[in-house]
Design a protein around this motif. Structure first.
Motif, PDB file in Angstrom:
ATOM      1  N   ALA A  75      35.410  93.264  67.431  1.00  0.00           N
ATOM      2  CA  ALA A  75      35.007  91.832  67.390  1.00  0.00           C
ATOM      3  C   ALA A  75      34.433  91.546  66.192  1.00  0.00           C
ATOM      4  O   ALA A  75      33.547  92.269  65.782  1.00  0.00           O
ATOM      5  N   ASN A  76      34.768  90.319  65.602  1.00  0.00           N
ATOM      6  CA  ASN A  76      33.748  89.929  64.479  1.00  0.00           C
ATOM      7  C   ASN A  76      33.896  88.685  64.225  1.00  0.00           C
ATOM      8  O   ASN A  76      34.611  87.871  64.870  1.00  0.00           O
ATOM      9  N   PRO A  77      32.852  88.212  63.653  1.00  0.00           N
ATOM     10  CA  PRO A  77      32.610  86.485  63.593  1.00  0.00           C
ATOM     11  C   PRO A  77      33.271  85.892  62.704  1.00  0.00           C
ATOM     12  O   PRO A  77      33.214  84.562  62.437  1.00  0.00           O
ATOM     13  N   ILE A  78      34.410  86.508  61.694  1.00  0.00           N
ATOM     14  CA  ILE A  78      35.014  85.653  60.957  1.00  0.00           C
ATOM     15  C   ILE A  78      36.430  85.096  61.805  1.00  0.00           C
ATOM     16  O   ILE A  78      37.046  85.510  62.211  1.00  0.00           O
ATOM     17  N   ARG A  79      36.105  83.657  61.780  1.00  0.00           N
ATOM     18  CA  ARG A  79      37.472  83.011  62.564  1.00  0.00           C
ATOM     19  C   ARG A  79      38.614  82.645  61.740  1.00  0.00           C
ATOM     20  O   ARG A  79      39.698  82.603  62.240  1.00  0.00           O
ATOM     21  N   ALA A  80      38.156  82.526  60.290  1.00  0.00           N
ATOM     22  CA  ALA A  80      39.551  82.340  59.547  1.00  0.00           C
ATOM     23  C   ALA A  80      39.373  82.640  58.108  1.00  0.00           C
ATOM     24  O   ALA A  80      38.051  82.678  57.794  1.00  0.00           O
ATOM     25  N   LEU A  81      40.166  82.949  57.302  1.00  0.00           N
ATOM     26  CA  LEU A  81      40.326  82.818  55.757  1.00  0.00           C
ATOM     27  C   LEU A  81      41.022  81.701  55.336  1.00  0.00           C
ATOM     28  O   LEU A  81      42.058  81.453  55.520  1.00  0.00           O
ATOM     29  N   LEU A  82      40.227  80.792  54.282  1.00  0.00           N
ATOM     30  CA  LEU A  82      40.946  79.777  53.751  1.00  0.00           C
ATOM     31  C   LEU A  82      41.068  80.220  52.330  1.00  0.00           C
ATOM     32  O   LEU A  82      40.200  80.841  51.830  1.00  0.00           O
ATOM     33  N   LEU A  83      42.043  80.086  52.017  1.00  0.00           N
ATOM     34  CA  LEU A  83      42.539  80.073  50.469  1.00  0.00           C
ATOM     35  C   LEU A  83      42.582  78.933  49.609  1.00  0.00           C
ATOM     36  O   LEU A  83      43.200  77.910  50.179  1.00  0.00           O
ATOM     37  N   THR A  84      42.143  78.883  48.440  1.00  0.00           N
ATOM     38  CA  THR A  84      42.058  77.585  47.684  1.00  0.00           C
ATOM     39  C   THR A  84      43.409  77.577  47.017  1.00  0.00           C
ATOM     40  O   THR A  84      43.960  76.484  46.421  1.00  0.00           O
ATOM     41  N   ASP A  85      43.694  78.936  46.509  1.00  0.00           N
ATOM     42  CA  ASP A  85      45.072  78.904  45.977  1.00  0.00           C
ATOM     43  C   ASP A  85      45.460  80.359  45.678  1.00  0.00           C
ATOM     44  O   ASP A  85      45.054  81.202  46.726  1.00  0.00           O
ATOM     45  N   ALA A  86      46.520  80.675  44.911  1.00  0.00           N
ATOM     46  CA  ALA A  86      47.163  81.861  44.837  1.00  0.00           C
ATOM     47  C   ALA A  86      46.838  83.244  44.031  1.00  0.00           C
ATOM     48  O   ALA A  86      47.527  84.003  43.941  1.00  0.00           O
ATOM     49  N   ASN A  87      45.631  82.863  43.334  1.00  0.00           N
ATOM     50  CA  ASN A  87      45.179  83.554  42.232  1.00  0.00           C
ATOM     51  C   ASN A  87      44.943  84.996  42.701  1.00  0.00           C
ATOM     52  O   ASN A  87      44.117  84.953  43.732  1.00  0.00           O
ATOM     53  N   ILE A  88      44.978  86.112  41.987  1.00  0.00           N
ATOM     54  CA  ILE A  88      44.732  87.369  42.670  1.00  0.00           C
ATOM     55  C   ILE A  88      43.411  87.719  42.912  1.00  0.00           C
ATOM     56  O   ILE A  88      43.290  88.340  43.808  1.00  0.00           O
ATOM     57  N   ASP A  89      42.422  87.208  42.263  1.00  0.00           N
ATOM     58  CA  ASP A  89      40.961  87.221  42.376  1.00  0.00           C
ATOM     59  C   ASP A  89      40.493  86.470  43.513  1.00  0.00           C
ATOM     60  O   ASP A  89      39.584  86.639  44.003  1.00  0.00           O
ATOM     61  N   HIS A  90      41.522  85.739  44.144  1.00  0.00           N
ATOM     62  CA  HIS A  90      41.146  84.773  45.447  1.00  0.00           C
ATOM     63  C   HIS A  90      41.957  85.424  46.417  1.00  0.00           C
ATOM     64  O   HIS A  90      41.770  85.034  47.650  1.00  0.00           O
ATOM     65  N   THR A  91      42.837  86.352  46.282  1.00  0.00           N
ATOM     66  CA  THR A  91      43.792  86.535  47.377  1.00  0.00           C
ATOM     67  C   THR A  91      44.093  88.054  47.657  1.00  0.00           C
ATOM     68  O   THR A  91      44.471  88.416  48.637  1.00  0.00           O
TER      69      THR A  91
END
Ligand SMILES: [Zn+2]
Ligand SMILES: [Zn+2]
Length: 294
Positions: A75-91
């Motif tokens: 179990a871990n506290p991360i409920r969701a990952l939100l992405l602002t865009d599709a760039n490789i350094d963000h995804t």
């Protein structure tokens, strides 16, 4: 609300592995603070956290952030990952979450399509992993079970990553707005112009972390580090006409920061004249490990 800056660099980080520019060399020598890929974690209660964007540094960023460590065997506290865009350094870091039994990702339709058309990320849209999307046009509520934290996605002018054609498209980038009680935080690490929707979001914000990729539009070309302007890469420059500094300086938000700072940007050096200009405008440059409480 707590906001943790897990990383404050644009793609490549500081230092960038293949870059011998002044800033990267200074960071390698320990004379400038290093920076990992831009990423924040937000929580209203210290128990449920939402992470925005995941680059190739995510594993290290999670390991170095105690609040995001597992709370039991699986179990871990991360409920969701939100992405602002599709760039490789963000995804690219999304793949680090592949072991999750259950995982929730959020993005625009276009960002999901851009990433999931290949086989690599499509696993995040099946079975116990869910990838929910929202339309590109309007501000929309993002439903995540994260205590009392309320989240909205707000459209910003943005471009698809160069691997996907690089065109300006609705839905290519969003900002996220977080609210808890009266506290309001806006995270916008990528935008092409500071348009009226984003300006309206920033108006009443208590804290903002904004795209600080390049100080000037032609900085990469001037330094012979690249051939494209900041705008051609989908980022509004900070200085100059139509730059973000003017608008940001006029805001009332008590916590105003630049993040997603490229290694070419003189703002990575607190002693640079450009850093002094930003400080005089009441704006700070986020650093890795920064904690903001509002
Ligand atoms: Zn980026
Ligand atoms: Zn460099």
């Amino acid at each position: 609300m707590k906001i943790r800056v897990l990383g404050s660099a644009a793609g490549g980080g500081l230092p960038q592995w293949n870059c011998g520019c002044h800033n990267c060399s200074e960071a390698r020598a320990g004379r400038l603070p290093s920076r990992l890929s831009a990423c924040v974690a937000v929580s209203a209660d210290d128990e449920h956290w939402v992470v925005v964007n995941a680059g190739s540094d995510i594993n290290r960023q999670l390991a170095e952030t105690k609040a995001l460590h597992p709370t039991s065997a699986r179990a871990n506290p991360i409920r969701a990952l939100l992405l602002t865009d599709a760039n490789i350094d963000h995804t690219a870091g999304l793949l680090e979450f592949r072991q999750a039994d259950y995982f929730l990702t959020y993005s625009t339709d276009l960002v999901k399509k851009t990433l999931c058309e290949g086989p690599m990320f499509s696993q995040f849209a099946h079975g116990n992993k869910r990838w929910l999307t929202f339309p590109a046009k309007d501000k929309v509520r993002v439903e995540v079970e994260a205590g009392d934290l309320r989240i909205w996605a707000s459209p910003v002018d943005g471009m698809l990553p160069s691997y996907a054609g690089g065109q300006q498209r609705a839905g290519a980038a969003v900002a996220y707005v977080f609210e808890h009680r009266a506290a309001r935080f806006v995270y916008a690490p990528i935008f092409l112009t500071l348009g009226k929707d984003l300006a309206a979001e920033l108006e009443d914000a208590d804290a903002t972390l904004l795209d600080g990729t390049c100080w000037s539009d032609d900085e990469m070309i001037e330094l012979r580090l690249g051939t494209r302007t900041a705008r051609a890469m989908g980022h509004a420059p900070i200085s100059g006409p139509g730059g973000s500094l003017e608008a940001l300086a006029a805001l009332r938000a008590p916590h105003r920061y630049y993040t997603h700072v490229n290694n070419s940007n003189p703002l990575v050096d607190p002693a640079s004249p450009q850093s002094a200009v930003v400080r005089q405008a009441g704006i700070a440059v986020a650093h890795d490990g920064l904690e903001i409480e509002i």
